[in-house]
Write an enzyme that holds these catalytic residues in place. Sequence first.
Site, PDB file in Angstrom:
ATOM      1  N   THR A 107      91.663  40.920 -68.454  1.00 13.87           N
ATOM      2  CA  THR A 107      90.722  41.913 -68.965  1.00 13.87           C
ATOM      3  C   THR A 107      91.391  42.593 -70.146  1.00 13.87           C
ATOM      4  O   THR A 107      92.204  43.497 -69.983  1.00 13.87           O
ATOM      5  CB  THR A 107      90.361  42.939 -67.875  1.00 13.87           C
ATOM      6  OG1 THR A 107      89.810  42.258 -66.752  1.00 13.87           O
ATOM      7  CG2 THR A 107      89.353  43.959 -68.399  1.00 13.87           C
TER       8      THR A 107
ATOM      9  N   LYS B 165      82.696  41.889 -68.247  1.00 14.59           N
ATOM     10  CA  LYS B 165      83.769  42.551 -67.497  1.00 14.59           C
ATOM     11  C   LYS B 165      83.834  44.032 -67.840  1.00 14.59           C
ATOM     12  O   LYS B 165      84.166  44.869 -66.984  1.00 14.59           O
ATOM     13  CB  LYS B 165      85.111  41.880 -67.783  1.00 14.59           C
ATOM     14  CG  LYS B 165      86.263  42.421 -66.924  1.00 14.59           C
ATOM     15  CD  LYS B 165      86.043  42.177 -65.443  1.00 14.59           C
ATOM     16  CE  LYS B 165      87.081  42.909 -64.584  1.00 14.59           C
ATOM     17  NZ  LYS B 165      88.437  42.329 -64.693  1.00 14.59           N
TER      18      LYS B 165
ATOM     19  N   LYS C 283      93.686  51.738 -68.843  1.00 13.51           N
ATOM     20  CA  LYS C 283      93.441  50.694 -69.833  1.00 13.51           C
ATOM     21  C   LYS C 283      91.986  50.246 -69.850  1.00 13.51           C
ATOM     22  O   LYS C 283      91.335  50.181 -70.899  1.00 13.51           O
ATOM     23  CB  LYS C 283      94.367  49.512 -69.554  1.00 13.51           C
ATOM     24  CG  LYS C 283      94.274  48.358 -70.533  1.00 13.51           C
ATOM     25  CD  LYS C 283      93.488  47.172 -70.004  1.00 13.51           C
ATOM     26  CE  LYS C 283      94.130  46.503 -68.820  1.00 13.51           C
ATOM     27  NZ  LYS C 283      93.412  45.270 -68.398  1.00 13.51           N
TER      28      LYS C 283
END
Length: 295
Positions: free
Chosen positions: A99, A175, A244
């Site tokens: 990701t 995602k 993140k």
Amino acid sequence: MDQNTKNIAWIGLGAMGSPMASIAAGSGHTVTAFDLNPAALQGLGPEVTPAGTAREAVDGADVVVIMVATGPQLDAVLFGDGGIATSLSPESVVVVMSTVGVTAVQGAALALEPYTRHVVDAPVSGGVARARKGDLLIMVGGDAEDVASVQCLLDVLGSQYPVVGPEPGDGQKFKVVNQLLCGVHIAAAGEALALADSMGLDVAQCHEVLNGGAAQSFMFQDRGSRMVAEEFDEVRSALNIFVKDMGLVTDAARAAEQPVPLASAAEQLYVRGRREGLGRKDDSVVYQLLRQGRD
């Protein structure tokens, strides 16, 4: 070699990458793996061959799987000192399962064009437990022929691997939406249980009762159980990951000019947690963070 098996170079052996590499190797694929952390290489099972460098892992591989944490790490693996791009052939298929965000994958695919045009964007969701069972959700973006060429790998890593778009970056877009939901749900679970505690409720009973009704969610069940048990040191998903990932969510939202007020609020909670030294704790520690100052 059978058409249903591949020579795979696996770059990145973190909490998710290591069991995924083992699952791939255990299913008959030949897997040679590399990670900058020597301990990760030492922890590999006998079915996976460790490599001394990323380029050594890539030598002779049909498929290169990259499972690193961030966009800059992806760029370093491909184009940095010791990067693998120059070791790729025009037939190499690069599968990005991290990701790392839409921009990072789109940029990598473009920069790889002089070396190979076969890039499959395939970020995963499901956590470590499902990675160990080959039961992940894999959101796949890429050319149909490229995706078909790695189907035998997707088959063993995931129980679902829908093709969500024809271009590298399309998987990352899905995602991002997934992580928006996950990040907000974890924060909401922590906030709800902190409120229950503040009102003097039995937090364990609250968690049990509400999981039987319309308020239940996977994250309330899963992370909520860790919040109730205060299992913040047994890290199954670090808070830093959501610092993140929520950053990727808000970056994508800005690019699309889409307001995401709940995601933005959740992002600030994770940033606060990292600032207070909790980044390496399990992400369920947001419950403790919201209770601070009342004990």
